[in-house]
Design a protein around this motif. Structure first.
Motif, PDB file in Angstrom:
ATOM      1  N   THR A 106       0.798  -1.220  -0.111  1.00 24.23           N
ATOM      2  CA  THR A 106       0.096  -0.028  -0.071  1.00 24.23           C
ATOM      3  C   THR A 106       0.653   1.249   0.103  1.00 24.23           C
ATOM      4  O   THR A 106       2.195   1.193   0.349  1.00 24.23           O
ATOM      5  CB  THR A 106      -0.968  -0.003   1.414  1.00 24.23           C
ATOM      6  N   VAL A 112      -3.967   4.103   1.448  1.00 23.10           N
ATOM      7  CA  VAL A 112      -4.780   4.137   2.651  1.00 23.10           C
ATOM      8  C   VAL A 112      -4.160   5.456   3.622  1.00 23.10           C
ATOM      9  O   VAL A 112      -3.057   6.025   3.424  1.00 23.10           O
ATOM     10  CB  VAL A 112      -4.397   2.816   3.533  1.00 23.10           C
ATOM     11  N   ARG A 133      -5.407   2.953   8.302  1.00 22.75           N
ATOM     12  CA  ARG A 133      -5.596   1.941   7.159  1.00 22.75           C
ATOM     13  C   ARG A 133      -6.811   1.622   6.283  1.00 22.75           C
ATOM     14  O   ARG A 133      -7.203   0.647   5.750  1.00 22.75           O
ATOM     15  CB  ARG A 133      -5.232   0.497   7.923  1.00 22.75           C
ATOM     16  N   GLU A 134      -7.658   2.688   6.235  1.00 20.74           N
ATOM     17  CA  GLU A 134      -8.855   2.828   5.573  1.00 20.74           C
ATOM     18  C   GLU A 134      -8.479   3.378   4.070  1.00 20.74           C
ATOM     19  O   GLU A 134      -7.481   4.158   3.921  1.00 20.74           O
ATOM     20  CB  GLU A 134      -9.748   3.798   6.205  1.00 20.74           C
ATOM     21  N   LEU A 135      -9.154   2.464   3.114  1.00 16.31           N
ATOM     22  CA  LEU A 135      -8.675   2.528   1.624  1.00 16.31           C
ATOM     23  C   LEU A 135      -9.281   4.255   1.323  1.00 16.31           C
ATOM     24  O   LEU A 135     -10.542   4.269   1.566  1.00 16.31           O
ATOM     25  CB  LEU A 135      -9.486   1.648   0.708  1.00 16.31           C
TER      26      LEU A 135
END
Length: 245
Positions: A185, A210, A214-216
């Motif tokens: 990522t 992200v 760690r959210e897209l």
């Protein structure tokens, strides 16, 4: 009864889509000219003729050129605040300067597909890392064009019956497609340049973006370089979401 995907020909896959005229360059084109040609035609890959004929023998990807410019212009600087591409050496060298002999890279190799034969062997090549194929009609009825993995996906989406053994409502895990591997990522507080560097390091064509939780929040891919020119290349030092905006 609809035929299976592997029995389809490239022409059958693309009959509903008008393929654009293929833009091809001579091997004597310079790095600078190649990037300008890509920007002018809004393309991210450039097929190259042979030195000795009009046969297309290789494809240079815009990521290949970007990696070359980064290497030349910023060297090993970890967090460059500016890219001055004009400081890069050899921008007026022939395009072969950016062609890598790395067998895992797209450049310096090209897979050919007969326009009138089934795509079984092409699909096998795609499964081994090839991203696109040069389609040639040896009957000379249509000009050559590029068949991509995206073309295959679009056809399957429109004609799911071409894969009769696949239940499209199944989970990726049940189909054996989820291997539990770590996902590479990029972070929203990084520059687009550093995320592209990571893509190149891991030989990826796209990377998820992200946030700190760690959210897209986005996706960066080679196609986001479409239209990139020497005049706009400094934008790569922007934060990745600003670059994508």
């Amino acid at each position: 009864m609809a035929s299976n995907l592997v029995e389809k020909t490239p022409n059958e896959l693309c009959e509903a889509t008008k393929k654009p005229t293929l833009i091809v360059a001579r091997p004597t084109i310079t790095v600078r000219e190649a990037l300008r040609m890509m920007a002018n035609h809004n393309i991210v890959s450039l097929p190259i003729y042979s030195h000795h004929s009009d046969n297309i023998v290789t494809i240079v990807d815009i990521v290949d050129i970007l990696n070359y410019i980064i290497k030349e212009a910023v060297a090993d600087e970890k967090l460059p605040s500016k890219i001055n591409s004009e400081k890069a050496r050899n921008l007026d060298s022939q395009i072969e300067a950016v062609m890598t002999l790395d067998s895992d890279q797209e450049s310096y190799r090209i897979f050919n597909t007969d326009a009138n034969e089934c795509i079984k062997n092409t699909l096998k090549a795609y499964s081994k890392g090839i991203h696109r194929s040069l389609v040639i009609d040896y009957n000379n009825k249509i000009p050559p064009y590029i068949l991509t993995q995206s073309d295959i996906i679009k056809y399957i989406q429109a004609h799911p019956e071409c894969l009769p053994t696949i239940d499209f409502k199944s989970s990726l895990r049940s189909l054996g497609l989820f291997k539990g591997r770590n996902v590479v990522t990029g972070y929203d507080h990084e520059t687009a340049l550093n995320v592209y560097r990571r893509m190149a390091e891991h030989k990826l064509t796209g990377i998820a973006i992200v946030n700190r939780e760690r959210e897209l929040v986005g996706n960066l891919s080679a196609s986001d370089l479409r239209g990139l020119s020497y005049e706009s290349i400094d934008s790569l030092v922007s934060l990745v979401l600003e670059f994508l905006a």
